[in-house]
Design a protein around this motif. Sequence first.
Motif, PDB file in Angstrom:
ATOM      1  N   ALA A 121       0.840  -1.192   0.000  1.00  0.00           N
ATOM      2  CA  ALA A 121       0.000   0.000   0.000  1.00  0.00           C
ATOM      3  C   ALA A 121       0.879   1.248   0.000  1.00  0.00           C
ATOM      4  O   ALA A 121       2.093   1.167   0.239  1.00  0.00           O
ATOM      5  N   PRO A 122       0.302   2.418  -0.247  1.00  0.00           N
ATOM      6  CA  PRO A 122       1.112   3.649  -0.304  1.00  0.00           C
ATOM      7  C   PRO A 122       1.928   3.904   0.956  1.00  0.00           C
ATOM      8  O   PRO A 122       3.024   4.480   0.887  1.00  0.00           O
ATOM      9  N   GLU A 123       1.413   3.484   2.115  1.00  0.00           N
ATOM     10  CA  GLU A 123       2.138   3.754   3.357  1.00  0.00           C
ATOM     11  C   GLU A 123       3.263   2.770   3.630  1.00  0.00           C
ATOM     12  O   GLU A 123       4.015   2.919   4.599  1.00  0.00           O
ATOM     13  N   ALA A 124       3.400   1.745   2.796  1.00  0.00           N
ATOM     14  CA  ALA A 124       4.427   0.731   3.023  1.00  0.00           C
ATOM     15  C   ALA A 124       5.823   1.296   2.791  1.00  0.00           C
ATOM     16  O   ALA A 124       6.081   1.949   1.773  1.00  0.00           O
ATOM     17  N   GLU A 125       6.713   1.054   3.733  1.00  0.00           N
ATOM     18  CA  GLU A 125       8.127   1.404   3.581  1.00  0.00           C
ATOM     19  C   GLU A 125       8.873   0.097   3.353  1.00  0.00           C
ATOM     20  O   GLU A 125       9.087  -0.674   4.275  1.00  0.00           O
ATOM     21  N   LEU A 126       9.275  -0.128   2.129  1.00  0.00           N
ATOM     22  CA  LEU A 126       9.900  -1.406   1.799  1.00  0.00           C
ATOM     23  C   LEU A 126      10.863  -1.214   0.649  1.00  0.00           C
ATOM     24  O   LEU A 126      10.506  -0.644  -0.389  1.00  0.00           O
ATOM     25  N   GLU A 127      12.088  -1.676   0.853  1.00  0.00           N
ATOM     26  CA  GLU A 127      13.128  -1.543  -0.163  1.00  0.00           C
ATOM     27  C   GLU A 127      13.766  -2.898  -0.434  1.00  0.00           C
ATOM     28  O   GLU A 127      13.748  -3.795   0.416  1.00  0.00           O
ATOM     29  N   VAL A 128      14.351  -3.021  -1.616  1.00  0.00           N
ATOM     30  CA  VAL A 128      15.140  -4.216  -1.918  1.00  0.00           C
ATOM     31  C   VAL A 128      16.233  -4.362  -0.866  1.00  0.00           C
ATOM     32  O   VAL A 128      16.927  -3.392  -0.531  1.00  0.00           O
ATOM     33  N   GLY A 129      16.362  -5.572  -0.343  1.00  0.00           N
ATOM     34  CA  GLY A 129      17.343  -5.843   0.705  1.00  0.00           C
ATOM     35  C   GLY A 129      16.757  -5.918   2.095  1.00  0.00           C
ATOM     36  O   GLY A 129      17.375  -6.507   3.000  1.00  0.00           O
ATOM     37  N   ASP A 130      15.588  -5.323   2.312  1.00  0.00           N
ATOM     38  CA  ASP A 130      14.956  -5.401   3.629  1.00  0.00           C
ATOM     39  C   ASP A 130      14.556  -6.840   3.948  1.00  0.00           C
ATOM     40  O   ASP A 130      14.184  -7.612   3.056  1.00  0.00           O
ATOM     41  N   TRP A 131      14.615  -7.188   5.218  1.00  0.00           N
ATOM     42  CA  TRP A 131      14.110  -8.471   5.693  1.00  0.00           C
ATOM     43  C   TRP A 131      12.662  -8.284   6.139  1.00  0.00           C
ATOM     44  O   TRP A 131      12.334  -7.303   6.817  1.00  0.00           O
ATOM     45  N   VAL A 132      11.814  -9.237   5.763  1.00  0.00           N
ATOM     46  CA  VAL A 132      10.417  -9.226   6.191  1.00  0.00           C
ATOM     47  C   VAL A 132      10.159 -10.478   7.023  1.00  0.00           C
ATOM     48  O   VAL A 132      10.458 -11.598   6.585  1.00  0.00           O
ATOM     49  N   GLY A 133       9.628 -10.287   8.224  1.00  0.00           N
ATOM     50  CA  GLY A 133       9.279 -11.404   9.094  1.00  0.00           C
ATOM     51  C   GLY A 133       7.842 -11.820   8.872  1.00  0.00           C
ATOM     52  O   GLY A 133       6.923 -11.006   9.004  1.00  0.00           O
ATOM     53  N   LEU A 134       7.648 -13.084   8.513  1.00  0.00           N
ATOM     54  CA  LEU A 134       6.324 -13.602   8.190  1.00  0.00           C
ATOM     55  C   LEU A 134       5.821 -14.532   9.287  1.00  0.00           C
ATOM     56  O   LEU A 134       6.538 -15.424   9.738  1.00  0.00           O
ATOM     57  N   GLY A 135       4.576 -14.333   9.700  1.00  0.00           N
ATOM     58  CA  GLY A 135       3.892 -15.311  10.527  1.00  0.00           C
ATOM     59  C   GLY A 135       3.304 -16.392   9.643  1.00  0.00           C
ATOM     60  O   GLY A 135       2.995 -16.153   8.468  1.00  0.00           O
TER      61      GLY A 135
END
Length: 429
Positions: free
Chosen positions: A384-398
């Motif tokens: 969404a527009p408010e998402a701050e996400l860049e290549v290289g970031d780690w995302v923790g998934l449940g």
Amino acid sequence: MARDSGTEALAELAQERVDHRFKGLPPDAAGLTVAELTAQRRNLFTGGFATPVLALSAERLEHNLALMETYAARHGLAFAPHGKTSMAPQLFHRQIEHGAWGITLAVPHQVWVARAFGIGRIFLANELVDAAALRRLAAELDADPDFRFVCYVDSVRGVELMDAALTEAGAGRPVDVVVELGAGAGARTGARTEADCAAVADAVAAARTLRLAGVAGYEGEVPDADPERVRAWLRRLVALAVDFDRAGRFTGLAEVVLSAGGSAWFDAVADVFAEVPDLSLPVLKLLRSGAYVSHDDGHYREVTPFNRVPAEGALEPAFRLWTQVVSRPTAEQAFANAGKRDAAYDLDLPFAQVVRPSDGGPERPATGVAVSGLSDQHAWLRTAPEAELEVGDWVGLGLSHPCTSFDKWQLIPVAEADGTVVDYIRTFF
């Protein structure tokens, strides 16, 4: 197999070498033993672990183990957690250390794994009619007089096949069996009526190699399950045990086994089993819930009985799958490097929970990020527009569904809240 041999087998796991078989571990750890890597107490985020990597929370794992130990004791239940959830002998032993009577399993292979690691009490929540497996079982029972084994029977034909195979094998000890009462029309296994159950019990009585030890079933298969229907079926199960006892079917036993209990209705099991009248023998009220050990962020979060009885506590989801953003082609889409080979997806897609920026900034909620699909090796992320996400970031998934989370990983780091990895759990699927 004696417990001492199981302890030795667990110790041998720590001497296994880290190599290409194990996903997500630090590449520079290759050649180390698991014990040596554990002793380094590497940090999951800064210690060279490669994404995707599945981790268990040390604190939440211990919380869940202790909570179910307390719950079972409070309700006068013996506990044989279902080992098919994790197929991790280290966790089997931790469950037993937390008061479990033994371990429930589903198929012969799982039994052999448990025996290789010294598990002395096994409840097989399934029918066993394979002649080769029965020969192996007979040998296990004859070799270890302390080994306790119980399994389902639900048909006269099944009893006949078991007796023939065990007789041919020269079994010296009878195999304890429980008659499985089916949960209703259209449910899974189990004799459908009380008359059918009585016929199966008669067949067991006629078999030299079998001994009737009790009754059991799985309330999770009750059609259109709700509290009333589940309790009604559980009362049928109790009544069956009472009828069998009055008919003198439980001879030569120290106790009668009465068993039920998946991960969605164990509160109903506790309530109804508390109503069991006195029988001619003590009753082993055996609960078999398994998903509690890691719990989850999806299906079991929704169906856990602790939602209905919050005063008894709450399980905590212990899994988190860490994946890295490898592509950000548009403002509305990103792709991370974990897919169907890494994450459970049979009940729900994974849930984006937190982001750890690649620049070392603080962990933050994964606001505006959602998993919309999985390919074999990619997670499709909707942003969404408010998402701050860049290549290289780690995302923790449940994750949802522990059983299909454990089975994708052979060696799982156990990390404390600050990321320090304090153990590695080996699975055998």
